[in-house]
Every structure is written in structure tokens, then in C-alpha cells.
Design an enzyme around this catalytic site. Structure first.
Site, PDB file in Angstrom:
ATOM      1  N   ASN A  47       0.853  -1.195   0.000  1.00 15.02           N
ATOM      2  CA  ASN A  47       0.000   0.000   0.000  1.00 15.02           C
ATOM      3  C   ASN A  47       0.889   1.245   0.000  1.00 15.02           C
ATOM      4  O   ASN A  47       1.521   1.556   1.008  1.00 15.02           O
ATOM      5  CB  ASN A  47      -0.891  -0.036   1.263  1.00 15.02           C
ATOM      6  CG  ASN A  47      -1.657   1.253   1.478  1.00 15.02           C
ATOM      7  OD1 ASN A  47      -1.815   2.062   0.564  1.00 15.02           O
ATOM      8  ND2 ASN A  47      -2.142   1.448   2.708  1.00 15.02           N
ATOM      9  N   LYS A  79       0.000   4.248  -0.070  1.00 17.70           N
ATOM     10  CA  LYS A  79      -0.675   5.407   0.536  1.00 17.70           C
ATOM     11  C   LYS A  79      -0.575   6.610  -0.419  1.00 17.70           C
ATOM     12  O   LYS A  79      -0.572   6.432  -1.631  1.00 17.70           O
ATOM     13  CB  LYS A  79      -0.097   5.717   1.912  1.00 17.70           C
ATOM     14  CG  LYS A  79      -0.014   4.478   2.794  1.00 17.70           C
ATOM     15  CD  LYS A  79       0.243   4.817   4.211  1.00 17.70           C
ATOM     16  CE  LYS A  79       0.530   3.544   4.984  1.00 17.70           C
ATOM     17  NZ  LYS A  79       0.392   3.713   6.408  1.00 17.70           N
ATOM     18  N   HIS A 101      -9.228   0.807   5.706  1.00 23.69           N
ATOM     19  CA  HIS A 101      -7.905   1.051   6.288  1.00 23.69           C
ATOM     20  C   HIS A 101      -8.065   2.009   7.468  1.00 23.69           C
ATOM     21  O   HIS A 101      -8.910   2.907   7.435  1.00 23.69           O
ATOM     22  CB  HIS A 101      -6.979   1.651   5.220  1.00 23.69           C
ATOM     23  CG  HIS A 101      -5.550   1.701   5.655  1.00 23.69           C
ATOM     24  ND1 HIS A 101      -5.079   2.660   6.513  1.00 23.69           N
ATOM     25  CD2 HIS A 101      -4.489   0.888   5.370  1.00 23.69           C
ATOM     26  CE1 HIS A 101      -3.788   2.446   6.731  1.00 23.69           C
ATOM     27  NE2 HIS A 101      -3.401   1.381   6.043  1.00 23.69           N
ATOM     28  N   GLU A 139      -6.477   4.510   8.383  1.00 28.89           N
ATOM     29  CA  GLU A 139      -6.375   5.934   8.031  1.00 28.89           C
ATOM     30  C   GLU A 139      -7.698   6.435   7.442  1.00 28.89           C
ATOM     31  O   GLU A 139      -8.107   7.570   7.692  1.00 28.89           O
ATOM     32  CB  GLU A 139      -5.199   6.148   7.062  1.00 28.89           C
ATOM     33  CG  GLU A 139      -3.873   5.995   7.792  1.00 28.89           C
ATOM     34  CD  GLU A 139      -2.712   5.526   6.941  1.00 28.89           C
ATOM     35  OE1 GLU A 139      -2.786   5.573   5.695  1.00 28.89           O
ATOM     36  OE2 GLU A 139      -1.704   5.085   7.536  1.00 28.89           O
ATOM     37  N   GLU A 152      -4.598  -5.138  11.060  1.00 24.01           N
ATOM     38  CA  GLU A 152      -3.584  -4.095  11.189  1.00 24.01           C
ATOM     39  C   GLU A 152      -3.803  -3.341  12.493  1.00 24.01           C
ATOM     40  O   GLU A 152      -4.632  -2.412  12.541  1.00 24.01           O
ATOM     41  CB  GLU A 152      -3.699  -3.107  10.033  1.00 24.01           C
ATOM     42  CG  GLU A 152      -3.505  -3.726   8.680  1.00 24.01           C
ATOM     43  CD  GLU A 152      -3.022  -2.693   7.682  1.00 24.01           C
ATOM     44  OE1 GLU A 152      -1.913  -2.857   7.179  1.00 24.01           O
ATOM     45  OE2 GLU A 152      -3.728  -1.706   7.435  1.00 24.01           O
ATOM     46  N   GLY A 203       2.974   2.278  10.595  1.00 22.84           N
ATOM     47  CA  GLY A 203       3.894   3.391  10.368  1.00 22.84           C
ATOM     48  C   GLY A 203       4.652   3.831  11.603  1.00 22.84           C
ATOM     49  O   GLY A 203       5.269   4.892  11.621  1.00 22.84           O
ATOM     50  N   SER A 263       4.040  -2.137  10.246  1.00 20.29           N
ATOM     51  CA  SER A 263       5.498  -2.104  10.329  1.00 20.29           C
ATOM     52  C   SER A 263       6.154  -3.442   9.983  1.00 20.29           C
ATOM     53  O   SER A 263       7.146  -3.830  10.601  1.00 20.29           O
ATOM     54  CB  SER A 263       5.941  -1.610  11.711  1.00 20.29           C
ATOM     55  OG  SER A 263       5.477  -0.287  11.921  1.00 20.29           O
TER      56      SER A 263
HETATM   57  C1  PEP Z   1      -0.375   0.109   6.072  1.00 18.48           C
HETATM   58  O1  PEP Z   1      -0.447   1.261   5.676  1.00 18.48           O
HETATM   59  O2  PEP Z   1      -1.319  -0.657   5.823  1.00 18.48           O
HETATM   60  C2  PEP Z   1       0.805  -0.301   6.838  1.00 18.48           C
HETATM   61  C3  PEP Z   1       0.787  -1.487   7.363  1.00 18.48           C
HETATM   62  O3  PEP Z   1       1.837   0.598   6.935  1.00 18.48           O
HETATM   63  P1  PEP Z   1       3.338   0.310   7.520  1.00 18.48           P
HETATM   64  O4  PEP Z   1       3.792  -1.012   6.931  1.00 18.48           O
HETATM   65  O5  PEP Z   1       4.141   1.462   7.066  1.00 18.48           O
HETATM   66  O6  PEP Z   1       3.186   0.200   9.005  1.00 18.48           O
END
Ligand code: PEP
Length: 252
Positions: A9, A11, A95, A97, A167, A173, A211
């Protein structure tokens, strides 16, 4: 056997140049993957056509969001049908976000899932608890409610188009990752909820996100209920992303 998937992703990152260079790098290295993993690139919607044109047969493509309507006066939105028209096979939905910044509710997630599967795409439905919810001992119940509500509109013949991504919000992040054991425990709990709502739980791929990096992916993907990953930051660097794809064990 469940499908193994690693999805990147991007973003709101990237450029037309990245949509060409990174995708051709990943595509050329994906040719040597022998673990059966499906590699999915999820760029900003404006680059989806470019990515799809460069993806070849080895990579799949997705969008990060769709509107909950079929078409009409919804300025700024794109539909699941448009995503498919541009060469996508996948769409993310829910998601954290989108939930936190754009106020996406479980009800909206359910409507979007309905549009995505009706549009012939795979829906990657994101669920996860905040740190506050985890510390209050509510992680499992929060995630269970997101799964039940978000998948409320899926009919029996559409389950094969559903993927769930766990997640934890506190891991996205932040550089903090759930331990492989905690992630496995949540995935097992999600699978139980899926069977309670009548889904073929053992056939639905469950991805972990938060992450995931080249150095922690193998431990996470070795867990029996973790069928791959949803990758944010590390998907923007071809070498890191492909190492994560390689970390999926073969033949499980
Ligand atoms: C994500 O945006 O779904 C995500 C898991 O980001 P990151 O791997 O940067 O934590």
C-alpha cells in the site's frame, strides 16, 4: 490451500516515475519467487493505470479505496467498476487511516465491500484496534465487531473474494510490530468470528499489517493463520518489498 498474498500500500506516496521504475523492478524480481505468493501493488488511484500497464502477468494491482456508490454526483470518488476497468483485481477497504481521518464507519465499509465484490474485485478488508483499546483488554472484541459489521453484506458465493487484513492501529507506520504470537492469536480469533458468521473461514486469507519489514516478515508469516502481509512504508523500496515477498514460506 489458502492464497498467500503480499500487498504493498503506497498510501499517498509515489510518482509516475515510481509507478514505472519500482513496478518493473518488482516485476523482474517476482519472476524468481518460487513460494506461490501473489504480489499486489496498491498505488494512489491516479497511478493505477500506469502500474497496471507495467505489472505484466506476475503482479496484481489494487486501489486504496472506492466509493460506496455505483456512479453519480460524488466528486472526487472512484467506483469499484472503474478500478476494474483500469486493470485492478483488488481494493482495500476500511484502512485505519480511512476510518480515523475520513470518518469511515463499519456501515460504510460494509457498503464498499458490497460494491467491490459485486464489481468482480477482491476486497481486502482492514480491521484493527487502537492502543487504547488494546490496553483496555478490548482488542479482540473491537476487531470481532469490525469483522462482523464490515462483512455483513457478503453473500455465500462472494466469500472467495474476501481477504481480511489485521492491522493494529498502533503498529501502522510506527516501527512497532505485534509479536508473531500476538498477531497469530488475533488471526485465530478472526478466523473463529468468520466461521461464526457462516464464512468458509479456513479458505479466507488473513494478512497481517503494521510495520512489516524485511527483518521481521519471516517470523510473522511462519504463523499458521498468517497468510501474508499488507505492507506500507517498506513497499516503496523494491528490494525491501521483494524480500518481504520472499519471506512467505512455500507450500503451506
Ligand atoms: C499500512 O499502511 O497498511 C501499513 C501497514 O503501513 P506500515 O507497513 O508502514 O506500518
Amino acid at each position: 490451500m489458502r492464497r498467500k498474498i503480499v500487498a504493498g500500500n503506497w498510501k499517498m506516496n509515489g510518482s509516475k516515475d515510481l509507478a514505472q521504475t519500482l513496478v518493473s523492478d518488482v516485476r523482474s524480481q517476482a519472476a524468481s519467487l518460487d513460494n506461490g505468493v501473489e504480489v499486489v501493488i496498491i498505488p494512489p488511484a491516479i497511478y493505477v493505470g500506469e502500474v497496471a500497464a507495467n505489472a505484466g502477468d506476475l503482479l496484481s494491482v489494487g486501489v486504496q479505496n472506492v466509493g460506496q456508490w455505483a456512479s453519480g454526483a460524488y466528486t472526487g470518488e472512484i467506483s469499484a467498476e472503474m478500478a476494474r476497468d483500469q486493470g485492478c483485481q483488488y481494493a482495500l477497504v476500511g484502512h485505519s487511516e480511512r476510518r480515523q481521518i475520513f470518518g469511515e464507519t463499519d456501515e460504510m465499509v460494509a457498503e464498499k465491500v458490497g460494491r467491490i465484490v459485486a464489481g468482480g474485485l477482491y476486497a481486502v478488508v482492514c480491521v484493527g484496534e487502537t492502543l487504547e483499546e488494546r490496553e483496555a483488554g478490548k482488542a479482540e472484541s473491537v476487531v470481532a465487531a469490525q469483522v462482523r459489521n464490515g462483512l455483513a453484506a457478503v453473500s455465500a458465493d462472494q466469500w472467495r473474494q474476501v481477504v481480511v487484513a489485521y492491522e493494529p492501529v498502533w503498529a501502522i507506520g510506527t516501527g512497532k510490530t505485534a509479536t508473531a504470537q500476538d498477531a497469530q492469536a488475533m488471526h485465530a480469533s478472526i478466523r473463529k468470528v468468520l466461521s461464526e458468521i457462516g464464512a468458509p473461514a479456513d479458505e479466507i486469507s488473513l494478512l497481517y499489517g503494521g510495520s512489516v519489514k524485511a527483518d521481521n516478515a519471516a517470523a510473522l508469516f511462519a504463523e499458521p493463520d498468517i497468510d501474508g502481509g499488507l505492507i506500507g512504508g517498506a513497499s516503496l523500496i523494491a528490494q525491501d518489498f521483494i524480500s518481504i515477498c520472499r519471506s512467505v514460506p512455500a507450500g503451506t
